[in-house]
Write a protein that holds these residues in place. Structure first.
Motif, short mmCIF file in Angstrom:
data_model
loop_
_atom_site.label_atom_id
_atom_site.label_comp_id
_atom_site.label_asym_id
_atom_site.label_seq_id
_atom_site.Cartn_x
_atom_site.Cartn_y
_atom_site.Cartn_z
N GLU A 352 2.53 25.47 1.47
CA GLU A 352 1.40 24.56 1.68
C GLU A 352 1.46 23.44 0.63
O GLU A 352 1.56 23.71 -0.57
CB GLU A 352 0.08 25.33 1.54
N LYS A 353 1.44 22.21 1.09
CA LYS A 353 1.55 21.08 0.19
C LYS A 353 0.26 20.87 -0.58
O LYS A 353 -0.82 20.90 -0.01
CB LYS A 353 1.91 19.80 0.95
N LYS A 354 0.45 20.68 -1.90
CA LYS A 354 -0.71 20.36 -2.72
C LYS A 354 -1.01 18.87 -2.61
O LYS A 354 -0.12 18.05 -2.41
CB LYS A 354 -0.44 20.71 -4.19
N LYS A 355 -2.26 18.55 -2.71
CA LYS A 355 -2.64 17.15 -2.70
C LYS A 355 -2.06 16.47 -3.93
O LYS A 355 -2.27 16.91 -5.05
CB LYS A 355 -4.17 17.01 -2.71
N PRO A 356 -1.26 15.41 -3.76
CA PRO A 356 -0.62 14.78 -4.92
C PRO A 356 -1.64 14.16 -5.86
O PRO A 356 -2.69 13.68 -5.43
CB PRO A 356 0.27 13.70 -4.27
N VAL A 357 -1.31 14.20 -7.14
CA VAL A 357 -2.13 13.54 -8.14
C VAL A 357 -1.69 12.08 -8.23
O VAL A 357 -0.49 11.79 -8.30
CB VAL A 357 -1.97 14.22 -9.52
N ASN A 358 -2.64 11.18 -8.18
CA ASN A 358 -2.29 9.76 -8.21
C ASN A 358 -1.61 9.40 -9.51
O ASN A 358 -1.85 10.00 -10.56
CB ASN A 358 -3.55 8.92 -8.02
N ILE A 359 -0.77 8.37 -9.45
CA ILE A 359 0.05 7.99 -10.59
C ILE A 359 0.22 6.48 -10.62
O ILE A 359 0.08 5.80 -9.60
CB ILE A 359 1.43 8.70 -10.51
N ILE A 360 0.55 5.96 -11.79
CA ILE A 360 0.81 4.53 -11.98
C ILE A 360 2.30 4.37 -12.21
O ILE A 360 2.86 4.97 -13.13
CB ILE A 360 0.01 3.97 -13.17
N THR A 361 2.98 3.60 -11.35
CA THR A 361 4.42 3.45 -11.45
C THR A 361 4.81 2.00 -11.16
O THR A 361 3.93 1.12 -11.10
CB THR A 361 5.14 4.43 -10.51
N TYR A 362 6.10 1.74 -10.98
CA TYR A 362 6.56 0.35 -10.83
C TYR A 362 7.69 0.26 -9.80
O TYR A 362 8.32 1.26 -9.44
CB TYR A 362 7.05 -0.19 -12.17
N HIS A 363 7.93 -0.97 -9.34
CA HIS A 363 9.06 -1.28 -8.46
C HIS A 363 9.65 -2.60 -8.92
O HIS A 363 8.92 -3.58 -9.13
CB HIS A 363 8.61 -1.38 -7.00
N ARG A 385 -1.43 7.52 -19.60
CA ARG A 385 -1.97 8.31 -20.70
C ARG A 385 -3.50 8.36 -20.64
O ARG A 385 -4.10 9.39 -20.92
CB ARG A 385 -1.53 7.70 -22.04
N PHE A 386 -4.12 7.26 -20.24
CA PHE A 386 -5.58 7.17 -20.30
C PHE A 386 -6.25 7.53 -18.98
O PHE A 386 -7.39 8.00 -18.98
CB PHE A 386 -6.00 5.76 -20.71
N LEU A 387 -5.57 7.30 -17.85
CA LEU A 387 -6.26 7.37 -16.56
C LEU A 387 -5.54 8.24 -15.54
O LEU A 387 -4.31 8.36 -15.57
CB LEU A 387 -6.38 5.97 -15.94
N VAL A 388 -6.33 8.81 -14.65
CA VAL A 388 -5.84 9.23 -13.33
C VAL A 388 -6.47 8.25 -12.35
O VAL A 388 -7.69 8.29 -12.13
CB VAL A 388 -6.23 10.67 -12.99
N PRO A 389 -5.70 7.35 -11.75
CA PRO A 389 -6.30 6.29 -10.92
C PRO A 389 -6.87 6.85 -9.63
O PRO A 389 -6.48 7.94 -9.17
CB PRO A 389 -5.13 5.34 -10.66
N ASP A 390 -7.80 6.10 -9.04
CA ASP A 390 -8.42 6.55 -7.79
C ASP A 390 -7.43 6.53 -6.63
O ASP A 390 -7.62 7.19 -5.62
CB ASP A 390 -9.65 5.71 -7.45
N MET A 391 -6.36 5.76 -6.76
CA MET A 391 -5.23 5.80 -5.83
C MET A 391 -3.99 5.44 -6.63
O MET A 391 -4.09 4.87 -7.72
CB MET A 391 -5.43 4.83 -4.67
N SER A 392 -2.82 5.80 -6.13
CA SER A 392 -1.60 5.48 -6.86
C SER A 392 -1.44 3.96 -6.97
O SER A 392 -1.81 3.21 -6.07
CB SER A 392 -0.38 6.09 -6.18
N ILE A 393 -0.90 3.52 -8.10
CA ILE A 393 -0.75 2.10 -8.41
C ILE A 393 0.73 1.79 -8.57
O ILE A 393 1.46 2.52 -9.25
CB ILE A 393 -1.49 1.75 -9.71
N VAL A 394 1.17 0.70 -7.97
CA VAL A 394 2.55 0.22 -8.13
C VAL A 394 2.50 -1.22 -8.62
O VAL A 394 1.92 -2.09 -7.96
CB VAL A 394 3.34 0.28 -6.81
N ILE A 395 3.09 -1.48 -9.79
CA ILE A 395 3.25 -2.86 -10.23
C ILE A 395 4.63 -3.32 -9.75
O ILE A 395 5.65 -2.72 -10.07
CB ILE A 395 3.09 -3.01 -11.76
N ARG A 396 4.64 -4.36 -8.89
CA ARG A 396 5.87 -4.87 -8.29
C ARG A 396 6.34 -6.06 -9.14
O ARG A 396 5.61 -7.04 -9.32
CB ARG A 396 5.64 -5.32 -6.84
N LEU A 397 7.56 -5.99 -9.64
CA LEU A 397 8.02 -6.93 -10.66
C LEU A 397 9.22 -7.74 -10.18
O LEU A 397 10.17 -7.20 -9.59
CB LEU A 397 8.40 -6.17 -11.93
N GLY A 398 9.17 -9.03 -10.48
CA GLY A 398 10.28 -9.92 -10.17
C GLY A 398 10.35 -11.04 -11.19
O GLY A 398 9.63 -11.03 -12.19
#
Length: 598
Positions: A352-363, A385-398
């Motif tokens: 049974e899949k656990k509900k994923p914990v939201n995370i802050i990452t990058y692309h 370190r400080f937050l568990v965001p309300d939804m996963s966050i992706v900073i898209r970088l160029g």
């Protein structure tokens, strides 16, 4: 000939020199090295104009664990008593290859502030008191030694304990550039001499206990300072200094020696002896945190546990430990891939899949020599370190290239399938000259916007007309965070800056003001207010904290949630409106900026 002089600004304080030194200032035996003595409230510096740092620093300790304990200042300061060509700026020392350099206090903040008060404490933050010190030394065995000196007890009928510390250089030291013709050499090691007089009149070698240390820059973080003992003669040979020249160093006759009682253990040696079991227990705890694995899942758990342990340490690693860190990262990636292959081959019953914990990452869309990738990891670690965001966050970088004064551009965040994306592009003009810390700091700021600064929930807090935070959430937010009532929003700067930052005039170098500055800091309310944007704040700041310190911690965290990140569609792109340029450019139209940024 002793090529030592009193700095002109300290001539009127020359009478204080002997108050801070045991039996006179060290004699400079290097005729080609100039030393200028600078007198401060609680310590004395023997400054080298050629090396732009101390040759030696002297202070005394007496009951330094008293109740006076001022908070640590947030910023370093150039010593304005020195001419401009000898001032090296108050920024951090950055990196030497893969090694982070700390701004290493020679006279320690916490010893001086407990004895001589706030002004003396502030003077320990003058750059004339600093040397570029490997972070794993500064926060490892050198920190242990400073803490042991601080804990020396005041004893009736005993004199102070006197300390002299300073750098030791190799024949061809690597240097850090701090501006035109300003090169600060990096020492190979540091010395410390302490004198603990125990029998009045304290005038011979037999009436004081001396402890000496030479600790190399690459000493393992876990090493104890007593692992690096040194004699006066060894330190004198390494530094080309002669110590205690006003002190009788004659050896007493054999008959007199035979009648002497054994000298007592010095107070510093006693503290170090008492600390040894504690330090050993810490090393054993680290070793026990590495479980053994007998299966693929067990190995993954082991690597994730080690990654979490290294991240929790928040320290720069030695060269050997850095190799271990890289191995953990790469091996963990391969093991996760192997687990996926095994799951396809074996087709076991799906748990049974656990509900994923939201995370802050990058692309990364486009990078230059890996600069964005390195900084993005640090910036994401900062907020994770400080937050568990309300939804996963992706900073898209160029990247983009433009000759104008634009550091970066950020676009309005967008969402898909429970993931919020924040696009940011960096100008290669600045990417090539910024340090990793400056790039990461800019990303941390932009992630702050993606997390909610300036967005809908922020605007509900704000009454735009008077820049106060007394809006819809007054009863909940301001009652919960009283400091929010004292905050004001920026009204100037045009679209993207106005109403989306803390006020620049009031809060200047704070992370979430609208202008990128050196020497930035983070206020606790900047973290706390994230709860009003529906995020879970899992760690808080107790006081305003230098951004550089927080980024140093984040840079050394080992990421252990790669399998969760792989489930996120980080490549998803949607065209949105330009939200902010950094810095704001008053002489460029929105159309010109948009054209420059693509």
């Amino acid at each position: 000939m002793d090529n030592t002089t009193i700095h002109p600004a300290s001539v009127n304080q020359a009478h204080q020199i002997d108050l801070h030194l045991w039996r006179g200032a060290p004699v400079n035996l290097d005729p080609e090295r100039e030393i200028q003595i600078i007198v401060n409230q609680g310590f004395v510096v023997g400054f080298s104009p050629a090396r732009l740092q101390p040759v030696w620093v002297a202070y005394r300790v007496a009951g330094a664990e008293r109740d006076v304990d001022f908070k640590r200042p947030m910023h370093y300061h150039d010593d304005l008593r020195l001419p401009e060509e000898l001032q090296i700026g108050r920024g951090t020392f950055g990196r030497l290859g893969d090694i982070r350099l700390n701004v290493g206090h020679m006279a320690p903040n916490e010893v001086i502030n407990r004895q001589f008060g706030r002004l003396a404490q502030m003077e320990t933050f003058l750059m004339s008191n600093m040397s570029p010190q490997y972070e794993h030394l500064n926060q490892g065995s050198w920190a242990k030694l400073e803490k042991a000196i601080r804990e020396i007890e005041e004893v009736e009928d005993r004199d102070h304990v006197w300390a002299i510390v300073g750098p030791i250089f190799g024949d061809q030291p690597t240097s850090i550039n701090r501006g035109p013709s300003k090169f600060v050499p990096v020492p190979d090691a540091y010395f410390c001499l302490t004198v603990d007089p125990f029998s009045y009149p304290y005038d011979t070698l037999s009436k004081a206990q001396i402890d000496g240390f030479i600790i190399p820059q690459d000493a393992p973080r876990s090493a104890d300072p007593q692992n690096y003992p040194a004699t006066i003669e060894q330190i004198e040979a390494a530094t080309k200094l002669e110590f205690f020249t006003q002190w009788g160093r004659d050896v007493p006759p054999i008959a007199a020696v035979q009648q002497m009682e054994a000298p007592p253990m010095s107070r510093l040696a006693k503290v170090l002896e008492d600390k040894t079991p504690e330090w050993q227990a810490q090393r054993e705890a680290v070793a026990e945190a590495r479980p053994r694995a007998d299966s693929l899942e067990g190995l993954i758990e082991q690597l994730e546990a080690e990654a979490a342990m290294l991240g929790a340490m928040g320290h720069e690693l030695t060269e050997r430990e850095t190799r271990r860190q890289d191995m953990v990262q790469h091996t963990l990636s391969w093991m996760l891939a192997a687990r996926d292959i095994a799951s396809i081959t074996d087709k076991p019953e799906e748990p049974e899949k656990k509900k994923p914990v939201n995370i802050i990452t990058y692309h990364i869309e486009e990078d230059v020599d890996g600069l964005l990738r390195e900084a993005a990891r640090t910036a994401c670690n900062f907020w994770n370190r400080f937050l568990v965001p309300d939804m996963s966050i992706v900073i898209r970088l160029g990247v983009f290239t433009d000759a104008r004064n634009i550091i970066a551009g950020a676009w309005t965040p967008y969402e898909k399938d429970g993931v919020r994306y924040g696009p940011v592009k960096f100008n290669t003009k600045y990417l090539s000259i910024f340090t990793s810390e400056q790039i990461a700091g800019t990303m941390v700021h932009e992630l702050g916007h993606t997390l909610g600064f300036g967005m809908d929930d922020w605007q509900k807090l704000l009454v735009k007309e008077d820049r106060q935070f007394t809006g819809k959430f007054k009863n909940s937010a301001i009652n919960k965070y009283p400091k929010l009532a004292a905050m004001e929003a920026e009204l100037d700067g045009g679209p993207g800056t106005a109403h989306a930052h803390w006020d620049e005039d009031l809060f200047d170098r704070e992370l979430m003001t609208g202008i990128k500055d050196d020497g930035e800091f983070v206020m606790p309310i900047t973290i706390d207010v994230m709860a009003e944007f529906k995020h879970v704040v899992q760690n808080r700041l107790k006081a305003p904290t230098p951004l550089s310190d927080l980024l140093a911690d984040a840079a050394n965290m080992v990421f252990s949630r790669q399998d969760e990140v792989r489930e996120i569609d980080r490549a998803y792109f949607k065209s949105t409106k330009l939200m902010e340029t950094i810095p704001h450019i008053p002489d460029a139209s929105a159309e010109e900026v948009q054209e420059a940024l693509g």
